[in-house]
Design an enzyme around this catalytic site. Structure first.
Site, PDB file in Angstrom:
ATOM      1  CB  SER A 113      -0.956   0.010   1.196  1.00  0.00           C
ATOM      2  OG  SER A 113      -2.132  -0.714   0.895  1.00  0.00           O
TER       3      SER A 113
ATOM      4  CE  LYS B 172      -4.488   2.238  -0.548  1.00  0.00           C
ATOM      5  NZ  LYS B 172      -3.884   0.908  -0.496  1.00  0.00           N
TER       6      LYS B 172
ATOM      7  CB  SER C  32      -4.481   1.907   3.845  1.00  0.00           C
ATOM      8  OG  SER C  32      -3.693   1.286   2.850  1.00  0.00           O
TER       9      SER C  32
END
Length: 474
Positions: free
Chosen positions: A120, A123, A308
């Site tokens: 993640s 991102k 997230s």
């Protein structure tokens, strides 16, 4: 207290098991519903540093900036301080980069150019790409337009997947725009038109969902991602109350659910309406009758980083890709993110992205690139991206770091470390900002792959970041 509060500004420039995939990184929280405040940093500042930095105040404490004139750690001092943390077997094959936030001087580089699965932390790249695609202050507009025939109107999706099913709130990020206000405005507009709400003639609602079209899920994502709540259906419109979360899957048909909620709001206002599920022809509608606007896209990005949120990230990145003239499929969106990062002046050698959220285990990003991206905001990059980074979780306090840094060796990082987390099977990553004991702002990324279990690997990464917060490292 003084040290923790200083860090909140200094770093603010900006069911399936967790080992299956990104579980703790995707559960939405409640701490990012308020808009991000702005903290003004006193002058003078070094050349090239932004004067206005966004920073959430999650615990209501006063804040003050880090000392831009604090001494710079030495590479030897920092590496010596990190020796014990890096000796942890859980980080045996980790890659890590630490730089001074203001000058960009590299203080540590361990396999920093080696492509690794970013999970993640992807991102961060997506947030930069979206921020660059939209002008500052840009919002999504959801509208209702006159249909092709009398008594028919079209709900036009415009990219806002966080509509309030009832009244919107001007102080919220999720739910800024509400279907109640949209219904009020539509009813008023129709009543102002001759025969617009003729007695006994029901209104027919269709949806134009052609905005930023693309597949609902990535071909590389197993069906369990949706059923477990790891990722929801990616669509151009949706309700804030239906965000996918672990144990609470998002809807299969967010477009239809939004339309039906809109019908409920119209019924409350005495307007009989029916839903025609046949998609309205794109561009084949008449004048605009009503509209509502989302929170600024930069704030939506901050929310996606804080929680997230995989689905929100994919939706925002798809909107950015389509705005830039790219297709809306997941692979094309990943390519758009890579191209956008390169256009920002960052060397993207080794970067390969097949989605925007980091759920694809074949994504690859070197630690060096993550630090490059973070450094843009620290050294006066795009203002919208800096606002987005205001949503980075704060160690021990907010978002996906709210339950981290709890061990004795991690506690010095509480309130000082702000970072994006990442977790996949045998992959754990952490990338963000931290203030040293002397008040110097550092930017870091650490990517761990291998056999260490997730709790062990996360603890090792927490220790790494917390060590940066404890040392002057000179």
């Amino acid at each position: 207290m003084r040290r923790v509060t200083a860090a909140l500004v200094a770093v603010g420039v900006l069911g399936a098991a967790y080992t299956t995939l990104d579980v703790l990184d995707v559960a939405p929280g409640l701490l990012t519903q308020a808009p991000l405040p702005t903290v003004v940093v006193p002058s003078p500042l070094p050349s090239g540093i932004t004067a206005t930095l966004p920073a959430p105040d999650p615990v209501g404490m006063p804040v003050r900036p880090a000392d831009a004139g604090a001494p710079l750690p030495s590479a030897a001092g920092l590496q010596a301080a990190l020796a014990a943390a890096l000796a942890d077997p859980a980080l045996a094959d980790a890659s890590a980069v630490v730089r001074d936030g203001l000058t960009g001087a590299t203080l540590l580089d361990i396999k920093g150019a080696t492509p690794r699965v970013p999970a993640s932390t992807t991102k961060l790249l997506s947030a930069l790409a979206v921020a660059r695609a939209f002008p500052g202050g840009a919002v999504f507009t959801t509208s209702v337009r006159a249909g092709a025939t009398a008594g028919r109107v079209v709900l036009v999706a415009g990219g806002d997947t966080l509509l309030a099913p009832g009244a919107g709130s001007p102080t919220d990020v999720a739910g800024r725009a509400g279907l109640a206000e949209l219904a009020d405005r539509l009813v008023a507009a129709l009543r102002a038109r001759p025969g617009g709400l003729a007695a006994g003639a029901p209104l027919v609602i269709q949806v134009d969902g052609s905005y930023a079209a693309g597949p609902p899920t990535a071909p590389t994502w197993p069906a369990s991602y949706r059923t477990s709540g790891i990722a929801g259906t990616v669509a151009p419109i949706g309700l804030a109350t239906q965000r996918a979360a672990i144990g609470h899957p998002g809807p299969l048909d967010p477009v239809g659910d939004t339309a039906r909620a809109f019908l409920d709001r119209l019924a409350e206002r005495g307007v009989a309406a029916t839903f025609d599920p046949a998609p309205a022809a794109p561009g084949g509608v008449g004048e605009e009758l009503a509209s509502v606007r989302s929170a600024p896209i930069a704030q939506l990005l901050a929310l996606a980083l804080q929680d997230s949120d995989n689905t929100l990230t994919e939706s925002l990145a798809r909107s950015g890709a389509v705005r830039a003239g790219r297709p809306g499929d997941f692979g094309a969106v990943g390519a758009f993110v890579r191209e956008s990062v390169a256009a920002a002046g960052i060397d993207v050698s080794g970067v390969a992205l097949h989605d925007a959220s980091g759920l694809d285990p074949t994504d690859a990003v070197p630690a060096r690139v993550l630090v490059d991206v973070l450094g843009l905001a620290v050294r006066g990059g795009d203002g919208s991206f800096a606002t987005a980074l205001g949503g980075l979780p704060v160690a021990g306090l907010t978002g996906t770091l709210d339950d981290r840094f709890a061990a004795p060796f991690g506690r010095p990082g509480v309130g000082w470390v702000r970072a994006k987390t990442g977790t996949l099977t045998e992959v754990n990553t952490l990338a963000g900002l931290v203030t040293t004991a002397d008040g110097r702002l550092l930017v870091f990324a650490a990517l761990q792959h291998g056999g260490a279990g997730t709790p062990t690997a996360r603890a090792a990464l927490d220790r790494f970041a917390a060590t940066l917060a404890t040392c002057g490292c000179r």
